[in-house]
Enzyme design. Structure first.
Site, PDB file in Angstrom:
ATOM      1  N   LYS A 170       0.698  -1.477   0.202  1.00  0.00           N
ATOM      2  CA  LYS A 170       0.261   0.069   0.119  1.00  0.00           C
ATOM      3  C   LYS A 170       1.125   1.436   0.435  1.00  0.00           C
ATOM      4  O   LYS A 170       1.981   1.242   0.712  1.00  0.00           O
ATOM      5  CB  LYS A 170      -1.099  -0.023   1.346  1.00  0.00           C
ATOM      6  CG  LYS A 170      -2.389  -1.121   0.900  1.00  0.00           C
ATOM      7  CD  LYS A 170      -3.005  -1.001  -0.056  1.00  0.00           C
ATOM      8  CE  LYS A 170      -3.974  -1.677  -0.164  1.00  0.00           C
ATOM      9  NZ  LYS A 170      -4.640  -0.842  -0.678  1.00  0.00           N
ATOM     10  N   ASP A 198       0.253  -0.131  -4.596  1.00  0.00           N
ATOM     11  CA  ASP A 198      -1.190   0.061  -4.652  1.00  0.00           C
ATOM     12  C   ASP A 198      -1.166   1.680  -4.038  1.00  0.00           C
ATOM     13  O   ASP A 198      -1.301   2.048  -2.958  1.00  0.00           O
ATOM     14  CB  ASP A 198      -2.306  -0.924  -4.363  1.00  0.00           C
ATOM     15  CG  ASP A 198      -3.243  -0.710  -4.431  1.00  0.00           C
ATOM     16  OD1 ASP A 198      -3.868   0.840  -5.203  1.00  0.00           O
ATOM     17  OD2 ASP A 198      -4.423  -1.042  -4.162  1.00  0.00           O
ATOM     18  N   GLU A 224      -0.134   0.139  -9.037  1.00  0.00           N
ATOM     19  CA  GLU A 224      -1.907   0.011  -9.156  1.00  0.00           C
ATOM     20  C   GLU A 224      -3.235   1.386  -8.803  1.00  0.00           C
ATOM     21  O   GLU A 224      -2.429   1.868  -8.044  1.00  0.00           O
ATOM     22  CB  GLU A 224      -2.189  -1.402  -8.583  1.00  0.00           C
ATOM     23  CG  GLU A 224      -3.943  -0.783  -8.593  1.00  0.00           C
ATOM     24  CD  GLU A 224      -4.370  -2.503  -7.507  1.00  0.00           C
ATOM     25  OE1 GLU A 224      -3.285  -3.790  -7.839  1.00  0.00           O
ATOM     26  OE2 GLU A 224      -5.569  -2.516  -7.260  1.00  0.00           O
ATOM     27  N   GLU A 250      -9.922  -1.682 -10.492  1.00  0.00           N
ATOM     28  CA  GLU A 250     -11.412  -2.034  -9.621  1.00  0.00           C
ATOM     29  C   GLU A 250     -12.777  -0.661  -9.224  1.00  0.00           C
ATOM     30  O   GLU A 250     -13.712  -0.670  -8.999  1.00  0.00           O
ATOM     31  CB  GLU A 250     -10.415  -1.372  -7.910  1.00  0.00           C
ATOM     32  CG  GLU A 250     -10.336  -1.008  -7.552  1.00  0.00           C
ATOM     33  CD  GLU A 250      -8.982  -1.052  -6.185  1.00  0.00           C
ATOM     34  OE1 GLU A 250      -8.361  -2.138  -6.164  1.00  0.00           O
ATOM     35  OE2 GLU A 250      -9.775  -1.405  -5.333  1.00  0.00           O
ATOM     36  N   ASP A 273     -13.362  -6.191 -11.058  1.00  0.00           N
ATOM     37  CA  ASP A 273     -13.308  -7.048  -9.768  1.00  0.00           C
ATOM     38  C   ASP A 273     -14.497  -7.940 -10.235  1.00  0.00           C
ATOM     39  O   ASP A 273     -15.884  -7.026 -10.864  1.00  0.00           O
ATOM     40  CB  ASP A 273     -13.799  -6.648  -8.980  1.00  0.00           C
ATOM     41  CG  ASP A 273     -13.936  -6.880  -7.132  1.00  0.00           C
ATOM     42  OD1 ASP A 273     -13.890  -7.442  -7.766  1.00  0.00           O
ATOM     43  OD2 ASP A 273     -13.064  -6.647  -6.851  1.00  0.00           O
ATOM     44  N   HIS A 300      -8.599  -7.936  -9.809  1.00  0.00           N
ATOM     45  CA  HIS A 300      -8.602  -7.243  -8.585  1.00  0.00           C
ATOM     46  C   HIS A 300      -9.906  -8.451  -7.706  1.00  0.00           C
ATOM     47  O   HIS A 300     -10.886  -8.975  -8.095  1.00  0.00           O
ATOM     48  CB  HIS A 300      -9.330  -5.759  -8.262  1.00  0.00           C
ATOM     49  CG  HIS A 300      -9.622  -5.864  -7.492  1.00  0.00           C
ATOM     50  ND1 HIS A 300     -10.835  -5.463  -6.524  1.00  0.00           N
ATOM     51  CD2 HIS A 300      -8.868  -4.606  -6.191  1.00  0.00           C
ATOM     52  CE1 HIS A 300     -10.063  -5.085  -4.936  1.00  0.00           C
ATOM     53  NE2 HIS A 300      -9.412  -4.823  -5.419  1.00  0.00           N
ATOM     54  N   GLU A 333      -4.621 -12.445  -6.668  1.00  0.00           N
ATOM     55  CA  GLU A 333      -5.194 -10.954  -5.860  1.00  0.00           C
ATOM     56  C   GLU A 333      -5.699 -12.147  -4.366  1.00  0.00           C
ATOM     57  O   GLU A 333      -6.901 -12.500  -4.118  1.00  0.00           O
ATOM     58  CB  GLU A 333      -5.267 -10.027  -5.864  1.00  0.00           C
ATOM     59  CG  GLU A 333      -6.099  -8.628  -4.863  1.00  0.00           C
ATOM     60  CD  GLU A 333      -5.907  -7.230  -4.904  1.00  0.00           C
ATOM     61  OE1 GLU A 333      -6.408  -7.718  -5.312  1.00  0.00           O
ATOM     62  OE2 GLU A 333      -6.068  -6.204  -4.078  1.00  0.00           O
TER      63      GLU A 333
HETATM   64 MG   LIG Z   1      -6.091  -1.241  -5.396  1.00  0.00          MG
END
Ligand SMILES: [Mg+2]
Length: 383
Positions: A170, A198, A224, A250, A273, A300, A333
């Protein structure tokens, strides 16, 4: 066969320890599980993705108020007809939230069809390109009282010790913070593990450019959502700056939501997703659009065991782009962050062995749902 009932189960549980990402603090894990019953006694299950900051009641409201009256008495085998009708009647809402809700219904309909025909969904949407998938670990959310990048380094080592050789960090906490954090983790784990980033839309293209260039030596596999999904021009500015692939999806919904991102080659990797971008019916079409432009699809995934199992059926059916003897792998993922009922909600939770997970060959999406867990975590505002 006719649909005899549709039930939305809102599940939610506060986290013992809230965690943060670039857009805020996640204080609870919630989701919307959709149960579709038929007059022949077959029941199917689906899930509409609930992100960390959005209330699950939105998707449940679409299902209860818009889709249930439309679908009762209809044949679940008309799944594409039903998708188009659901989309058509909710078009004035603008796509996103409605398609997120349609996704869970569509997954449950395909689960019914698979159970009736005694086949996994992957076999009904084109077949299985693969029977196992390499997962990458999602996690690295930040918690109060921890010191970073130290805690990130420890988490990276934990994922490696469990058998992962790829994980997603993250980022989006500030360009300088991100550079220090990512560099420290790359130095700690060495060259071999794949590292993804991401930023959850935290940057503009200028900031993302600086981050990509400064981190070139850290060998990042993909980045991402560096930017918001409204900024396609920004994505095009940064896409070919470095060897790092630029990914997003996503927050894109349906084939219409994806079409210009694909046709204008604004991304290297699209990330639909299944539980939010349109379910099996629509996400297969999104994948077909991507294949036509020779673009990779790495979905995702961020939900309960139901969404995870369904996503694996979708991934099984995705061709690599292009096919080749040693084609690039499509990753699963696999969220490793705190979730009170992700595994317990289904009886046969996925297991990782030798760094891979097997794709279920059981009918439908391949899971049996534990109703005790539904009762334990249910917060039904529609009763
Ligand atoms: Mg993400």
């Amino acid at each position: 066969m006719k649909i005899s009932n549709i039930t939305t189960h809102i599940l939610s549980k506060p986290l013992d320890e809230p965690f943060s990402f670039s857009q805020g603090w996640v204080t609870k894990r919630s989701t919307v599980i959709i149960e579709i019953e038929t007059n022949e006694g077959i029941t199917g299950w689906g899930e509409s993705l609930c992100h960390g900051l959005q209330p699950p009641e939105i998707a449940a409201s679409f299902v209860n108020n818009c889709f249930k009256p439309l679908l009762l008495g209809r044949d679940p085998f008309d799944v594409e007809v039903l998708w188009e009708e659901m989309y058509n009647t909710t078009r004035p809402f603008g796509g996103g939230a409605a398609v997120n809700a349609i996704s869970g219904v569509d997954i449950a309909l395909w689960d019914v069809i698979g159970r009736v025909l005694n086949k996994p969904v992957s076999k009904l949407i084109g077949g299985t390109f693969r029977n196992e998938i390499k997962p990458y670990a999602t996690g690295f959310y930040r918690k109060e009282g921890r010191s970073y990048p130290k805690a990130g380094v420890e988490e990276a080592k934990e994922h490696l010790s469990k058998g992962f050789d790829a994980f997603k960090l993250k980022t989006g906490f500030g360009v300088d913070d991100d550079i220090e954090y990512v560099t420290a983790i790359r130095e700690a784990v060495g060259k071999k593990p794949k590292i993804m980033l991401d930023a959850n839309c935290a940057y503009n293209s200028s900031q993302a450019r600086r981050l990509l260039l400064e981190l070139e030596s850290a060998d990042i596999f993909f980045f991402e959502e560096p930017l918001a999904p409204e900024d396609m021009e920004g994505y095009k500015e940064i896409k070919n700056l470095t060897k790092t692939y630029v990914a997003a999806g996503e927050n894109l919904f349906g084939k219409i939501g994806y079409r210009h991102w694909i046709s204008r080659k604004a991304l290297d990797i699209i990330q639909p997703d299944l539980c939010s971008s349109g379910g099996f019916t629509e996400c297969k079409k999104i994948a077909a659009l991507a294949q036509a432009w020779n673009m990779s699809v790495v979905p995702h995934v961020w939900g309960s065991g139901i969404g995870l199992a369904a996503s694996m059926q979708y991934i099984a059916s995705l061709p690599s782009a292009p096919l080749s003897l040693n084609a690039g792998e499509i990753y699963l993922e696999y969220d490793q962050s705190d979730h009170p009922f992700r595994e317990d909600l289904i009886f046969n939770a996925i297991q990782m062995e030798n760094g891979k997970v097997n794709i279920s060959q059981n009918p439908g999406i391949g899971v049996e749902v534990n109703r005790d867990i539904i009762e334990e975590y249910k917060v039904d505002v529609f009763k």
